[in-house]
Design an enzyme around this catalytic site. Structure first.
Site, PDB file in Angstrom:
ATOM      1  CG  ASN A 102      26.628 -19.819  16.988  1.00 16.31           C
ATOM      2  OD1 ASN A 102      27.440 -20.752  16.992  1.00 16.31           O
ATOM      3  ND2 ASN A 102      25.632 -19.770  17.869  1.00 16.31           N
ATOM      4  CG  HIS A 104      21.330 -21.974  19.230  1.00 16.65           C
ATOM      5  ND1 HIS A 104      22.199 -22.068  20.303  1.00 16.65           N
ATOM      6  CD2 HIS A 104      20.093 -22.213  19.720  1.00 16.65           C
ATOM      7  CE1 HIS A 104      21.498 -22.336  21.396  1.00 16.65           C
ATOM      8  NE2 HIS A 104      20.226 -22.421  21.069  1.00 16.65           N
TER       9      HIS A 104
END
Ligand code: GAR
Length: 201
Positions: A102, A104
């Site tokens: 992911n 971020h």
């Protein structure tokens, strides 16, 4: 290496992956998934002839329990969450252990967790009076933003006048580090040792 990219909106990180010269011969984006029926990222996917899927409960959408089977059938080896705002089903995490990453838009472990996405993150950073922010790429585990960190880069924000200015600076960094990490995956240069992740040069 075949990859799937999960998105919820604009798709600028998807675009960064698709247009990164070093990735062209290394990586094929075979699916773009979203929780939205329509989003800018889908337009980008269609320009590149990439299959798109909407995850949801209505007709024409795929149910979240089906995602694992679809991605396995497409021989996906890495899942990239690029602005995907829904929690990832456990089944997917179990089936793609250390194969889901992911991005971020802040320096974890600060400014993460439920509800911390997009401009919410940049507003919190701005209000905290922090002098640096940055981007983090991490493995995805069963809760928001807690998986092992793979790569981070910071940016000076000591002179910014708004959260939007932070967002602009951080996004530039996102577009650099995300394709680099995807490349490292494709070249098998990512090693997990105890609780740390080493990216070999
Ligand atoms: C990016 O800034 C990404 O870091 C953020 O959403 C944006 C998506 O932009 N993700 C999160 O906040 C996840 N917590 P994009 O659609 O243009 O790539």
């Amino acid at each position: 290496m075949k990859i799937a990219v999960f998105v919820s909106g604009r798709g600028s990180n998807l675009n960064a992956i698709l247009n990164y010269p070093d990735l062209k011969s290394l990586v094929e984006v075979v699916a773009v998934l979203s929780d939205k029926i329509d989003c800018k990222a889908f337009e980008i996917a269609k320009e590149f002839d990439i299959k798109t899927f909407t995850v949801g409960k209505n007709e024409g959408m795929i149910h979240q329990d089906e995602i694992t089977a679809i991605l396995k059938k497409l021989n996906v080896e890495l899942i990239v969450l690029a602005g995907y705002l829904k929690l990832i089903p456990f089944m997917l995490i179990e089936n793609f252990e250390n194969r889901i990453i992911n991005i971020h838009p802040a320096l974890l472990p600060s400014f993460g967790g439920k509800g911390m996405y997009g401009m919410n993150v940049h507003r919190s950073v701005y209000n905290s009076s922090a002098k640096v922010s940055g981007a983090t790429i991490h493995f995805v585990d069963k809760s928001y933003d807690t998986g092992k960190i793979i790569s981070q880069k910071c940016v000076d924000i000591s002179d910014v006048k708004s959260p939007e200015e932070i967002a602009d600076r951080v996004l530039k960094i996102e577009h650099q580090i995300l394709p680099e990490v995807v490349k490292a995956f494709a070249e098998d240069r990512i090693i997990i040792e105890d609780n740390r992740v080493i990216v070999l040069n």
